[in-house]
Design an enzyme around this catalytic site. Structure first.
Site, mmCIF file in Angstrom:
data_model
loop_
_atom_site.group_PDB
_atom_site.id
_atom_site.type_symbol
_atom_site.label_atom_id
_atom_site.label_comp_id
_atom_site.label_asym_id
_atom_site.label_seq_id
_atom_site.Cartn_x
_atom_site.Cartn_y
_atom_site.Cartn_z
ATOM 1 N N LYS A 1 0.839 -1.198 0.000
ATOM 2 C CA LYS A 1 0.000 0.000 0.000
ATOM 3 C C LYS A 1 0.877 1.253 0.000
ATOM 4 C CE LYS A 1 -3.709 -2.475 2.324
ATOM 5 N NZ LYS A 1 -4.297 -2.901 3.630
ATOM 6 N N GLN B 1 -4.454 -1.841 9.897
ATOM 7 C CA GLN B 1 -4.345 -3.135 9.226
ATOM 8 C C GLN B 1 -4.893 -4.256 10.106
ATOM 9 O OE1 GLN B 1 -3.157 -3.703 5.978
ATOM 10 N NE2 GLN B 1 -3.919 -5.784 6.351
ATOM 11 N N ASP C 1 -11.360 2.418 4.555
ATOM 12 C CA ASP C 1 -11.798 1.040 4.329
ATOM 13 C C ASP C 1 -13.311 0.935 4.147
ATOM 14 O OD1 ASP C 1 -9.709 -0.815 4.163
ATOM 15 O OD2 ASP C 1 -9.386 -0.838 6.331
#
Lengths: 286, 286
Positions: free
Chosen positions: B52, B96, B119
């Site tokens: 990422k 994460q 997200d």
């Protein structure tokens, strides 16, 4: 002949339970309180609000009805909602729909504190429901009432084929979420759906929530299906009927809700119950 | 033979668009910035975070990676999230998954400000999606990427039969919501579903997101169906494969996503795009 799911009887039973919950909370010094805001002079809305007020009083729930003139500005309404948000004595806030056109109804819905959102319409509560969060939050009253019917009549949902006809924010979508969470196989039909009838014909559970007369008849159903009719329509004769052609459907279905006397009475019973639940949850979090 | 939905190519195209969006924002003095928090030493997580970071840098997105030791307490992590919530230079926050067991992941998800929830996992954003709110909000990246695939290949969804296999919070449920919003007839299957295969056999669109190998094979599909494989599994030979038996499925399907090279590359492309969208939306609201 289908077994009738008696919404009136279950509403009475639910209300009896609610009354007992209220008494228990009173003995702890907690007084559940519902605040309803009505804006304008819509006759049907005024009647709904009166019914809620009467039912709350019957059950020992404090009931505030704030009837504002139809000229009320959005800013004025927001101010009232925020006052109620900040008032610890109020557990549930309901703004009666529809609002006058100059007021953004979604903004009002979002302004009500999620923990006082007795209608279960705030996006954070809808998100909790759709994510099946294992915590306490309010859920839209009509589909929550339907789930209480399934429970009362021991209607098994796990692995079963459920069809929800309609995808409104207040019935179809939350109904689908509740059924998914209850381990049913859920299909959501909309007015674009191809082969809609083939889904209905296979369904163990049909929830009709389209606001259209005679959407579903007996010939459309699987023998023994559970048929939940959320519709509230006036027919040609001015009589209240649902989305389902009751006469033909009850000959094929295993269980069926009548209109009136089915889903309708449960919705207000769940609204009252949810007011008390909000009071109880809020007390636990203090 | 099915037409292959090339996730790698579409991800590249998406990234090119994103890069251009970043340049435009830079010219307005806006610097999109993604903050990723990694807790502990999970190797796979570390690799995802590196990927990422690398991708963000390639696209001109500012990238902060905060690698915290596995002993980090929940309170310490919440403090970091809240600092990032309050930092106007940060547009997207990603913690994460998975987190160490002593940290309540749902609490962390809920603590991220909805407008920085890159997200799309916060209940208020999930609620917005499920209610099909006509406003800007982030959506879970994997299903959002799948929708981009449908758009790219002009796959019509209105009235079509879509089946989502699996009901996870990060794929199955938001995928179902997006398909409902796109006017498809959506059925959500779970592991209790009776006659699951009969739904798949009728489906115009199948999204497999179960994490189980060979859940769907060619014989299960309708000829010409669009098959989206969200699975990421290692087979007996240690090779990355999806939930769909690709070899048999591609002979029957009309469109199919390969694994690897299908949904996977799109997820990270959408994550980057969404970071830039959050920056752009936030600038508009200033």
């Amino acid at each position: 002949m289908a077994k009738i799911i008696d919404g009136k009887a279950l509403a009475k039973k639910t209300n009896d339970d609610t009354k007992q919950m209220v008494n228990e909370l009173h003995s702890l010094g907690i007084k559940p309180c519902l605040a309803v805001i009505l804006v304008g002079d819509d006759q049907a809305s005024a009647r709904y609000v009166r019914n809620k007020h009467k039912k709350a009083e019957q059950l020992g729930i404090e009931s505030i009805v704030n009837h504002l003139p139809k000229e009320t500005t959005q800013a004025e309404l927001l101010k009232v909602v925020n006052e109620y948000n900040d008032d610890d004595a109020i557990n549930g806030i309901l703004v009666q729909s529809p609002l006058p056109k100059h007021i953004d109804e979604q903004l009002i819905t979002r302004t009500i504190k999620p923990e006082k959102d007795v209608d279960g319409f705030h996006p954070v509560n809808v998100g909790n429901l759709f994510l099946n969060e294992p915590k306490n939050y309010p859920v839209a009253c009509t589909p929550k009432g339907v789930m209480a019917m399934f429970a009362e009549y021991n209607i098994d949902l796990t692995g079963k084929k459920a069809v929800v006809i309609g995808r409104s924010s207040i019935v179809g979508r939350p109904m689908a979420a509740l059924l998914i969470n209850a381990n049913a196989t859920v299909t959501v039909l909309n007015h674009y759906s191809q082969d809609a009838k083939s889904y209905i014909k296979e369904a163990d559970v049909v929830v009709a929530a389209t606001g259209k007369l005679h959407m579903v008849s007996g010939a459309d159903l699987k023998v023994g299906a559970t048929v939940i009719d959320v519709g509230q329509n006036l027919n040609e004769a001015g009589k209240l009927v649902g989305d389902v052609d009751y006469e033909s459907a009850e000959k094929v279905a295993g269980y069926i809700t009548p209109v009136p006397g089915g889903v309708g009475p449960m919705t207000i019973a769940i609204l009252m119950r949810q007011t008390v639940e909000l009071a109880s949850w809020s007390a636990k979090n203090d």
